[in-house]
Design an enzyme around this catalytic site. Sequence first.
Site, PDB file in Angstrom:
ATOM      1  N   LYS A  83       0.841  -1.192   0.000  1.00 11.54           N
ATOM      2  CA  LYS A  83       0.000   0.000   0.000  1.00 11.54           C
ATOM      3  C   LYS A  83       0.881   1.248   0.000  1.00 11.54           C
ATOM      4  CE  LYS A  83      -4.434   0.298   2.420  1.00 11.54           C
ATOM      5  NZ  LYS A  83      -5.045   0.253   3.761  1.00 11.54           N
TER       6      LYS A  83
HETATM    7  O1  G3P Z   1      -8.026   1.092   5.894  1.00  9.42           O
HETATM    8  C1  G3P Z   1      -8.511   2.193   5.231  1.00  9.42           C
HETATM    9  C2  G3P Z   1      -9.891   2.624   5.618  1.00  9.42           C
HETATM   10  O2  G3P Z   1     -10.786   1.589   5.382  1.00  9.42           O
HETATM   11  C3  G3P Z   1     -10.022   3.258   6.968  1.00  9.42           C
HETATM   12  O3  G3P Z   1     -11.330   3.372   7.383  1.00  9.42           O
HETATM   13  O4  G3P Z   1     -13.043   3.866   9.098  1.00  9.42           O
HETATM   14  O5  G3P Z   1     -10.662   4.545   9.488  1.00  9.42           O
HETATM   15  O6  G3P Z   1     -12.052   5.718   7.821  1.00  9.42           O
HETATM   16  P1  G3P Z   1     -11.792   4.444   8.512  1.00  9.42           P
END
Ligand code: G3P
Length: 220
Positions: A83
Amino acid sequence: MRLFLDTADIEEIREINRWGVLSGVTTNPSLVAREGQDPDIVWKEILETVPGDISLETTATEADAMYEQGLELAQKAPNAVVKVPMTAEGLACGKRLVGDDIKINVTLVFSPAQAILAAEIGAYIVSPFLGRLDDVASDGMGMLRVITEIYEVQGYDTNVLAASLRSPMHVVESALAGADIATMPFDVFAKLVKHPLTDLGLERFLADWQTLQNDLKGEA
Ligand code: G3P
């Protein structure tokens, strides 16, 4: 649409993997930090538990250092996906990794313009963050729809991974929008399987079955 877990918690991963519906895992530095352990141990366990794509994120911010880190992450297992962030440095690093036949996931994508850049460097995955866009009063699902349409029109091969999903309807609408992958936390995954009518229906079936067993015992 493939379903991924967005976590570094091995117990959560084992549970969903047991259901037979888990196709991969996405991690990020915050999720790995939450585990409070050596990242190499955390990543190794995940890579060995799930045979699908496992995204491991770089933390260097300059392209050369990020590239060296990406090479190391890619060597951890055949199912490792590196990533990189949607920055100029991330693009420069990502392009080199793609040139080495390494699968990359371009993360922290918040606009169709950024998604075009990810496709142009030949990324394996692009990760638009829906929930975080909703958090700032923008339309995360609208962004996803535009990205999937552009990719269709342009014939880009990059897989669109709907990230930062917060609810089962986010998952359903991502599928309808044509996302290739949806990644979600454990609680959202757990909600996908639940429906009150399923629970009620099963309760009634089992009660009727038990009544029959009791009747048959009474007749014997
Ligand atoms: O891993 C990336 C993403 O899915 C993070 O999600 O909920 O922290 O915005 P969030």
